[in-house]
Design a protein around this motif. Structure first.
Motif, mmCIF file in Angstrom:
data_model
loop_
_atom_site.group_PDB
_atom_site.id
_atom_site.type_symbol
_atom_site.label_atom_id
_atom_site.label_comp_id
_atom_site.label_asym_id
_atom_site.label_seq_id
_atom_site.Cartn_x
_atom_site.Cartn_y
_atom_site.Cartn_z
ATOM 1 N N UNK A 167 0.855 -1.183 0.000
ATOM 2 C CA UNK A 167 0.000 0.000 0.000
ATOM 3 C C UNK A 167 0.892 1.235 0.000
ATOM 4 N N UNK A 168 0.367 2.327 -0.549
ATOM 5 C CA UNK A 168 1.024 3.629 -0.461
ATOM 6 C C UNK A 168 0.351 4.423 0.659
ATOM 7 N N UNK A 169 1.163 4.982 1.539
ATOM 8 C CA UNK A 169 0.657 5.789 2.648
ATOM 9 C C UNK A 169 1.160 7.224 2.522
ATOM 10 N N UNK A 170 0.359 8.160 2.999
ATOM 11 C CA UNK A 170 0.711 9.580 2.961
ATOM 12 C C UNK A 170 0.275 10.218 4.285
ATOM 13 N N UNK A 171 1.044 11.190 4.746
ATOM 14 C CA UNK A 171 0.653 11.927 5.939
ATOM 15 C C UNK A 171 1.110 13.383 5.800
#
Length: 259
Positions: free
Chosen positions: A252-256
């Protein structure tokens, strides 16, 4: 959050298909956010509650609110989170209400992801973290990639339902851009990869028959002969261990970012 005949209603079928893998990603994702304890959390597009459960287990929140359009999923989400029926793109919540706003595997199913991220930022309090993760449909989510490659090789029209071209937001550059446009600061992306091991071919194949999500919904619309062609091709192509397991990975690609 529907499109192309996608179906999100039956919690048990979703859990067997992808929910069980989402739970593993969710824990690593929540730990990565490193949010202080005692915060007010929002899980936007909470589904059956995999991410909410990870927040409750890992982040010691004061409260978790889960918003989703599917009443069936909200009913199955379990105790711990406050359920709210509503859209992530038009949150029925006040401004500056949460110390952490998160979303798991939902952003790409919203017709206007940018509008949803703007909503995430609106309800987040000053200093809050705003974050999400989505499957890497193009390469990293191997169980789905094998399926769509087989579907497209037997039915060129399957390309229209394939999640990789349908969901351009599921890429780190697109996620970073969406967070930046929404005015979030210190934007960071990363990959989260987990093992997805199936006991045998039936363990892999049966969840695709449950009708929940783009690939199972596509399969349900096909003539039995086409379903059988896909099944046979997958049975030929999927790798096996010496013990007969099908050992794949899911990324998965995560962003914050922060308000």
């Amino acid at each position: 959050m529907l499109g192309m005949g996608d179906v999100w209603a039956v919690a048990d079928a979703y859990e067997a298909y992808v929910g069980r893998w989402s739970r593993r990603v969710a824990r690593e994702f929540v730990a990565w956010l490193a949010a202080p304890p005692g915060g007010r959390w929002l899980d936007a597009g909470c589904g059956t509650g995999a991410l909410s459960e990870a927040v409750l287990a890992v982040a010691a929140p004061a409260r978790v609110t889960g918003v989703d359009t599917s009443r069936g999923f909200l009913t199955a989400a379990g105790a711990g989170a406050v359920p709210v029926n509503g859209s992530a793109a038009a949150l029925p919540l006040r401004d500056d209400s949460f110390d952490a706003v998160v979303s798991g595997l939902a952003l790409n199913f919203i017709p206007d992801p940018g509008a949803a991220v703007a909503e995430f930022a609106r309800v987040a309090a000053p200093g809050a973290v705003v974050a999400a993760y989505v499957w890497d449909y193009a390469d990293g989510m191997r169980m789905m990639r094998y399926f769509w490659d087989a579907a497209r090789d037997t039915d060129p029209a399957a390309a229209e339902a394939d999640e990789a071209p349908r969901f351009p937001i599921c890429h780190p550059d697109a996620l970073r851009a969406a967070w930046t446009v929404a005015g979030l600061r210190d934007v960071t992306t990363r990959a989260v990869e987990i093992p997805t091991v199936f006991a045998d071919f039936d363990d892999y194949w049966h969840p695709f028959l449950g009708g929940q999500g783009p690939a199972p919904a596509y399969l349900a619309r096909q003539h039995p002969a086409q379903r059988e062609r896909i099944r046979r091709l997958l049975d030929e192509r999927l790798p096996r261990t010496d013990g007969g397991e099908i050992a794949l990975t899911a990324a998965a690609w995560a962003v914050r970012g922060r308000i």
